[in-house]
Design a protein around this motif. Sequence first.
Motif, short mmCIF file in Angstrom:
data_model
loop_
_atom_site.label_atom_id
_atom_site.label_comp_id
_atom_site.label_asym_id
_atom_site.label_seq_id
_atom_site.Cartn_x
_atom_site.Cartn_y
_atom_site.Cartn_z
N GLY A 54 47.31 43.77 49.19
CA GLY A 54 47.94 43.03 47.76
C GLY A 54 47.48 43.23 46.77
N PHE A 55 45.98 42.91 47.49
CA PHE A 55 45.39 42.39 45.61
C PHE A 55 43.83 43.32 45.59
CE2 PHE A 55 48.54 38.70 47.06
CZ PHE A 55 48.96 38.43 46.07
N ALA A 56 44.21 44.11 45.33
CA ALA A 56 42.85 45.15 45.90
C ALA A 56 42.35 45.39 44.45
CB ALA A 56 43.09 46.59 46.48
N ALA A 57 42.88 44.89 43.73
CA ALA A 57 42.84 44.88 42.42
C ALA A 57 41.92 43.99 41.76
CB ALA A 57 43.35 45.25 40.88
N VAL A 58 42.37 42.81 41.78
CA VAL A 58 42.31 41.50 41.96
C VAL A 58 40.51 41.63 42.46
CG1 VAL A 58 42.55 38.54 42.25
CG2 VAL A 58 44.42 40.14 41.34
N ARG A 59 40.18 41.55 43.53
CA ARG A 59 39.44 40.91 44.42
C ARG A 59 38.11 42.08 43.79
NH1 ARG A 59 36.13 43.24 48.79
NH2 ARG A 59 35.63 41.63 50.61
N THR A 60 38.67 43.24 43.35
CA THR A 60 37.65 43.80 42.64
C THR A 60 37.21 43.61 40.99
OG1 THR A 60 38.34 46.48 43.80
CG2 THR A 60 37.16 46.21 41.46
N GLY A 61 38.28 42.90 40.69
CA GLY A 61 38.19 41.77 39.47
C GLY A 61 36.38 40.30 39.70
N LEU A 62 37.28 39.78 40.78
CA LEU A 62 36.16 39.06 41.91
C LEU A 62 35.19 39.03 42.11
CD1 LEU A 62 39.13 36.44 42.95
CD2 LEU A 62 38.39 36.45 40.52
N ILE A 63 34.87 40.04 42.69
CA ILE A 63 34.05 41.14 42.78
C ILE A 63 32.97 41.08 41.47
CG2 ILE A 63 32.76 42.95 44.20
CD1 ILE A 63 34.57 43.06 46.60
#
Length: 113
Positions: free
Chosen positions: A7-16
Amino acid sequence: MSGGGDGFAAVRTGLILRLADLRARGARVAADLTAPISADAEDAAIEREDDDALAGEDALLAREVAAVTAAITRIDEGSYGICTSCGKDIAAERLAAKPEAALCIECARKFSA
């Protein structure tokens, strides 16, 4: 607000991406801190002042790296978006502004006071 990692794949990518940037900045600061100090007394004094500022920046970067890393871990564990203090959902607006937030706004205010 728990939605698991998917559910937070885009957020995770941004955080990485942010984590990579923070680590690169940290490496530059570390390199500047290990640069030899000039033999000239005036230059050396200025360089020591710069090193004090760099040490503060290094500490700030370390805290940011830890917060971003913890947010990625919370996404992976499925607890992202849940306040680590009170267990309530963190407002979507807060996460949009500060994706590494571990506390809801009420707890953040309580702990910063």
